[in-house]
Design an enzyme around this catalytic site. Structure first.
Site, PDB file in Angstrom:
ATOM      1  N   LYS A  78     -54.982  -4.970  14.338  1.00 52.24           N
ATOM      2  CA  LYS A  78     -54.317  -5.608  13.202  1.00 52.24           C
ATOM      3  C   LYS A  78     -55.034  -5.168  11.931  1.00 52.24           C
ATOM      4  O   LYS A  78     -56.229  -4.835  11.968  1.00 52.24           O
ATOM      5  CB  LYS A  78     -54.403  -7.136  13.339  1.00 52.24           C
ATOM      6  CG  LYS A  78     -53.377  -7.879  12.546  1.00 52.24           C
ATOM      7  CD  LYS A  78     -52.073  -8.070  13.307  1.00 52.24           C
ATOM      8  CE  LYS A  78     -51.035  -8.761  12.455  1.00 52.24           C
ATOM      9  NZ  LYS A  78     -49.783  -8.987  13.168  1.00 52.24           N
ATOM     10  N   GLY A 178     -40.459 -21.967   7.559  1.00 51.59           N
ATOM     11  CA  GLY A 178     -40.542 -20.585   7.083  1.00 51.59           C
ATOM     12  C   GLY A 178     -39.225 -19.866   7.234  1.00 51.59           C
ATOM     13  O   GLY A 178     -38.745 -19.651   8.357  1.00 51.59           O
TER      14      GLY A 178
END
Ligand code: NAD
Length: 349
Positions: A78, A178
């Site tokens: 990541k 979200g």
């Protein structure tokens, strides 16, 4: 410039800086045991370097588990850029991050994550070969969000069948936290099945749009986890299931796209103790990396690969939920154990 950070839990961790552009970022490679480490690039505001480091370490580890659960020959990695994507993102910073990815010579493949777009990936790809999620090109896989949402929706139906006795979502109340790339597509799927949506986002315009398009009820961002609902779908930030929020939940099932929803193992146990079914995030949201994997692995028939892997992921989710019920434990623990067992077998073999 890449500066190595010592870290016993990860294969390689780097601080990424570029004086000219002001880039401040991190790249973490958790594992390349199954293949090149793959995982998106995220840009967001952090309270400081330590918070960003903790995030990239947890997210890259999560990618190892996610890729393994999806049966992909990829490891976990990541990257993060510190800053507000709306005001601090510049082409020069993206290019500098691209050069850092290139320096790792394919041990880490990046793609789109929170705060990034396919156009941003194109900028990175100008500097590095190891970029997925591009909008055009022979193996381009584009925005992973629709496939991620499809996978989350499939998982939600599997969970509903198990927990409520029917996969039919008509009339079910689903609270979505979200309304970004994935959350929006998920709402589209849910509304299409006749689910009743309650939504929250920190961007007011997004919430108003959802009210107009889906007839959604609105909730404040810090209230959405405790509205009366059948399902809570976290599609924004990590750590939302924690010591404070779990006792407040009024939904009886959790299934969403956000990475690292559980603040810790105790949160998984607390959910289980309350009889709330938690669908492991990295299994539910594996659709996005399956989509991106077609680009990394140079898959010719993308639709077929994606459909087959999504179907496998559904089977994996069914197996995890069944085993968790048999063992009277959280599906989070079963998912981790299943993946770790697979990795140990590969090491032994
Ligand atoms: P995004 O940046 O497009 O959307 C996130 C949304 O959440 C934004 O609309 C933002 O305004 C909102 N938000 C931020 N903080 C909030 C809060 N406290 N309360 C309510 N809303 C808030 O991101 P995305 O691509 O949709 O991803 C959402 C989550 O899913 C992230 O955790 C991401 O890591 C994860 N995920 C995404 C993908 C993908 O394919 N995009 C794949 C796997 C996992």
């Amino acid at each position: 410039m890449l500066t190595r950070i010592d870290c016993s839990t990860h294969e390689e961790v780097y601080r990424v800086t570029d004086r000219e552009s002001g880039l401040e970022g991190l790249i973490a490679i958790h594992s390349t045991q199954a293949g090149p480490a793959a995982g998106g690039l995220r840009m967001r505001v952090y309270r400081g370097f330590d918070e960003a480091l903790a995030d990239v370490l947890a997210l890259s580890r999560g990618m190892t588990y996610k890729n393994a659960a999806a049966g992909l020959p990829l490891g976990g990695g990541k990257a993060v850029i510190l800053g507000d994507p709306r005001t601090d993102k510049t082409e020069a910073k993206l290019r500098a991050m691209g050069r850092a990815v290139a320096e790792l010579e394919g041990r880490y493949w990046t793609a789109e994550d929170m705060g990034m777009s396919p156009e941003d990936m194109k900028v990175l790809a100008g500097e590095a070969e190891f970029v997925a999620g591009l909008a055009d090109g022979r193996f381009a896989s584009g925005d992973p969000s629709p496939i991620t949402a499809q996978g989350v929706f499939n998982a939600l139906k599997i969970g509903a069948a198990r927990h409520f006795g029917s996969a039919d979502l008509k009339g079910r109340r689903v609270a979505v936290q979200g309304l970004g790339h994935v959350g929006w597509y998920l709402c589209d799927y849910l509304a299409g099945e006749g689910a009743q949506l309650i939504v929250a986002d920190t961007v007011a315009a997004r919430v108003e749009e959802a009210q107009a398009k889906f007839g959604a009820e609105l909730a404040a961002p810090d209230e959405i986890h405790r509205v009366v609902a059948d399902v809570f779908a976290p599609c924004a930030i990590g750590g939302i299931l924690n010591g404070q929020t779990v006792p407040e939940l009024r939904a009886s099932m959790i299934c969403g796209a956000a990475n690292n929803q559980l603040a810790d193992d105790a949160a998984a146990d607390a959910l289980h103790a309350r009889g709330i079914l938690y669908l492991p995030d990295y299994v539910a949201n594996g659709g996005g990396i399956i989509n991106a994997a077609t680009e990394i692995l140079r898959i010719e028939n993308r639709p077929r690969f994606v459909a087959e892997r999504l179907a496998q992921l559904e089977q994996t989710m069914r197996g995890i939920l069944a085993a968790a019920a048999r063992q009277d434990t959280s599906p989070a623990h079963v998912a981790d154990a299943t993946v770790e067992q697979g990795m140990a077998l590969r090491r032994a073999g």
